[in-house]
Design a protein around this motif. Structure first.
Motif, PDB file in Angstrom:
ATOM      1  N   THR A 101      31.952  33.269  37.403  1.00  0.00           N
ATOM      2  CA  THR A 101      32.998  33.151  36.389  1.00  0.00           C
ATOM      3  C   THR A 101      33.495  31.704  36.359  1.00  0.00           C
ATOM      4  N   LEU A 102      34.125  31.323  35.256  1.00  0.00           N
ATOM      5  CA  LEU A 102      34.676  29.967  35.159  1.00  0.00           C
ATOM      6  C   LEU A 102      35.746  29.723  36.211  1.00  0.00           C
ATOM      7  N   GLY A 103      36.598  30.714  36.421  1.00  0.00           N
ATOM      8  CA  GLY A 103      37.646  30.562  37.429  1.00  0.00           C
ATOM      9  C   GLY A 103      37.077  30.324  38.811  1.00  0.00           C
ATOM     10  N   ASP A 104      36.057  31.096  39.158  1.00  0.00           N
ATOM     11  CA  ASP A 104      35.415  30.900  40.458  1.00  0.00           C
ATOM     12  C   ASP A 104      34.714  29.550  40.537  1.00  0.00           C
ATOM     13  N   LEU A 105      34.143  29.087  39.428  1.00  0.00           N
ATOM     14  CA  LEU A 105      33.469  27.795  39.411  1.00  0.00           C
ATOM     15  C   LEU A 105      34.464  26.662  39.694  1.00  0.00           C
ATOM     16  N   VAL A 106      35.641  26.730  39.076  1.00  0.00           N
ATOM     17  CA  VAL A 106      36.672  25.718  39.342  1.00  0.00           C
ATOM     18  C   VAL A 106      37.002  25.707  40.834  1.00  0.00           C
TER      19      VAL A 106
ATOM     20  N   GLY B  12      42.190  18.045  41.658  1.00  0.00           N
ATOM     21  CA  GLY B  12      43.215  17.887  40.632  1.00  0.00           C
ATOM     22  C   GLY B  12      43.013  18.839  39.467  1.00  0.00           C
ATOM     23  N   VAL B  13      41.764  19.035  39.069  1.00  0.00           N
ATOM     24  CA  VAL B  13      41.464  19.995  38.002  1.00  0.00           C
ATOM     25  C   VAL B  13      41.900  21.386  38.444  1.00  0.00           C
ATOM     26  N   LYS B  14      41.539  21.770  39.658  1.00  0.00           N
ATOM     27  CA  LYS B  14      41.914  23.099  40.168  1.00  0.00           C
ATOM     28  C   LYS B  14      43.432  23.264  40.200  1.00  0.00           C
ATOM     29  N   THR B  15      44.136  22.240  40.658  1.00  0.00           N
ATOM     30  CA  THR B  15      45.595  22.305  40.708  1.00  0.00           C
ATOM     31  C   THR B  15      46.183  22.550  39.327  1.00  0.00           C
ATOM     32  N   GLN B  16      45.699  21.817  38.337  1.00  0.00           N
ATOM     33  CA  GLN B  16      46.215  21.978  36.978  1.00  0.00           C
ATOM     34  C   GLN B  16      45.810  23.322  36.368  1.00  0.00           C
ATOM     35  N   VAL B  17      44.556  23.717  36.566  1.00  0.00           N
ATOM     36  CA  VAL B  17      44.089  25.006  36.032  1.00  0.00           C
ATOM     37  C   VAL B  17      44.914  26.140  36.630  1.00  0.00           C
ATOM     38  N   ASP B  18      45.132  26.107  37.931  1.00  0.00           N
ATOM     39  CA  ASP B  18      45.915  27.163  38.580  1.00  0.00           C
ATOM     40  C   ASP B  18      47.354  27.176  38.081  1.00  0.00           C
ATOM     41  N   ALA B  19      47.942  25.995  37.858  1.00  0.00           N
ATOM     42  CA  ALA B  19      49.320  25.925  37.349  1.00  0.00           C
ATOM     43  C   ALA B  19      49.409  26.542  35.958  1.00  0.00           C
ATOM     44  N   VAL B  20      48.465  26.218  35.090  1.00  0.00           N
ATOM     45  CA  VAL B  20      48.479  26.788  33.730  1.00  0.00           C
ATOM     46  C   VAL B  20      48.195  28.289  33.790  1.00  0.00           C
ATOM     47  N   ALA B  21      47.279  28.712  34.636  1.00  0.00           N
ATOM     48  CA  ALA B  21      46.985  30.150  34.767  1.00  0.00           C
ATOM     49  C   ALA B  21      48.236  30.914  35.213  1.00  0.00           C
ATOM     50  N   ARG B  22      48.947  30.382  36.205  1.00  0.00           N
ATOM     51  CA  ARG B  22      50.186  31.037  36.659  1.00  0.00           C
ATOM     52  C   ARG B  22      51.217  31.082  35.535  1.00  0.00           C
ATOM     53  N   ALA B  23      51.338  29.990  34.793  1.00  0.00           N
ATOM     54  CA  ALA B  23      52.302  29.936  33.692  1.00  0.00           C
ATOM     55  C   ALA B  23      51.939  30.930  32.588  1.00  0.00           C
ATOM     56  N   LEU B  24      50.662  31.038  32.279  1.00  0.00           N
ATOM     57  CA  LEU B  24      50.231  32.014  31.268  1.00  0.00           C
ATOM     58  C   LEU B  24      50.576  33.432  31.704  1.00  0.00           C
ATOM     59  N   LEU B  25      50.306  33.744  32.955  1.00  0.00           N
ATOM     60  CA  LEU B  25      50.638  35.074  33.471  1.00  0.00           C
ATOM     61  C   LEU B  25      52.147  35.304  33.431  1.00  0.00           C
ATOM     62  N   ALA B  26      52.923  34.295  33.818  1.00  0.00           N
ATOM     63  CA  ALA B  26      54.386  34.416  33.789  1.00  0.00           C
ATOM     64  C   ALA B  26      54.895  34.610  32.361  1.00  0.00           C
ATOM     65  N   ALA B  27      54.173  34.053  31.385  1.00  0.00           N
ATOM     66  CA  ALA B  27      54.554  34.199  29.970  1.00  0.00           C
ATOM     67  C   ALA B  27      54.074  35.532  29.389  1.00  0.00           C
ATOM     68  N   GLY B  28      53.426  36.349  30.205  1.00  0.00           N
ATOM     69  CA  GLY B  28      53.013  37.669  29.745  1.00  0.00           C
ATOM     70  C   GLY B  28      51.595  37.753  29.212  1.00  0.00           C
ATOM     71  N   VAL B  29      50.823  36.681  29.307  1.00  0.00           N
ATOM     72  CA  VAL B  29      49.431  36.721  28.845  1.00  0.00           C
ATOM     73  C   VAL B  29      48.619  37.531  29.857  1.00  0.00           C
ATOM     74  N   ARG B  30      47.845  38.456  29.365  1.00  0.00           N
ATOM     75  CA  ARG B  30      47.057  39.341  30.228  1.00  0.00           C
ATOM     76  C   ARG B  30      45.579  39.294  29.842  1.00  0.00           C
ATOM     77  N   ARG B  31      44.764  39.879  30.708  1.00  0.00           N
ATOM     78  CA  ARG B  31      43.323  39.982  30.471  1.00  0.00           C
ATOM     79  C   ARG B  31      43.079  40.573  29.083  1.00  0.00           C
ATOM     80  N   GLY B  32      42.216  39.921  28.325  1.00  0.00           N
ATOM     81  CA  GLY B  32      41.873  40.394  26.993  1.00  0.00           C
ATOM     82  C   GLY B  32      42.761  39.850  25.881  1.00  0.00           C
ATOM     83  N   ASP B  33      43.913  39.269  26.239  1.00  0.00           N
ATOM     84  CA  ASP B  33      44.757  38.646  25.216  1.00  0.00           C
ATOM     85  C   ASP B  33      44.098  37.381  24.696  1.00  0.00           C
ATOM     86  N   ARG B  34      44.482  36.982  23.496  1.00  0.00           N
ATOM     87  CA  ARG B  34      43.975  35.737  22.918  1.00  0.00           C
ATOM     88  C   ARG B  34      45.034  34.652  23.027  1.00  0.00           C
ATOM     89  N   VAL B  35      44.570  33.468  23.415  1.00  0.00           N
ATOM     90  CA  VAL B  35      45.423  32.285  23.484  1.00  0.00           C
ATOM     91  C   VAL B  35      44.793  31.241  22.584  1.00  0.00           C
TER      92      VAL B  35
END
Length: 175
Positions: free
Chosen positions: A14-19, A43-66
């Motif tokens: 998966t892309l997440g695992d690749l990062v 640095g890429v991983k740090t930023q990707v993880d920060a945005v992923a956490r923020a998306l989850l905190a904003a209510g974005v879930r698996r299958g949602d479109r961003v």
């Protein structure tokens, strides 16, 4: 293929695992160069993880479109990887979209969140969003309610023109 080549190929599925894998394997190796900005894999991983956490905190879930309305720059890549990491779907929107095309893309994608530049080459995306969603100027970030875009709850702005109902990109990453 030699055994050495096979050992060096990423094993991630998966892309997440690749990062994560690349950051673990070569944390200080240069991953992104954009103008004078440089990011290593850690640095890429740090930023990707920060945005992923923020998306989850904003209510974005698996299958949602961003929706992503960003030019080819590190924020686009980081967001696309973060969206994939949480199992959501990228709805890429052209930065050459007219306000009418932007409205159509957002209405038909069903995006629950939008990451956008404030403006690009004379196209003022924040102004177009205000026309669609007047609540953008007074809503609480993450709690947008708009009749024209009923699925959209969160808007993240890359740039300086950030309405009260949107997150700044740096502020979003810090949530």
């Amino acid at each position: 293929m030699s055994e050495t080549d096979a050992a060096r190929r990423p094993a991630s599925r998966t892309l997440g695992d690749l990062v994560d894998e690349m950051a673990g394997r070569s944390p200080t190796a240069e991953a992104v160069v954009f103008g004078d900005q440089r990011l290593d894999y850690a640095g890429v991983k740090t930023q990707v993880d920060a945005v992923a956490r923020a998306l989850l905190a904003a209510g974005v879930r698996r299958g949602d479109r961003v929706a992503l309305l960003v030019t080819n720059r590190p924020e686009w890549m980081v967001c696309a990887l973060a969206i994939g990491k949480i199992g959501a779907i990228v709805a890429a929107i052209s930065t050459f979209s007219t306000p009418r095309e932007l409205a159509w893309a957002l209405q038909h994608s069903g995006a629950v969140a939008l990451v956008t530049l404030d403006a690009f080459r004379g196209r003022r995306f924040v102004d177009a969003l205000r026309e669609l969603c007047p609540a953008l100027d007074h809503a609480t970030p993450g709690a947008l309610r708009c009749a024209a875009l009923p699925s959209l709850r969160s808007v993240v702005i890359v740039g300086d023109s950030v309405p009260a109902g949107a997150y700044s990109f740096s502020g979003f990453m810090a949530t």
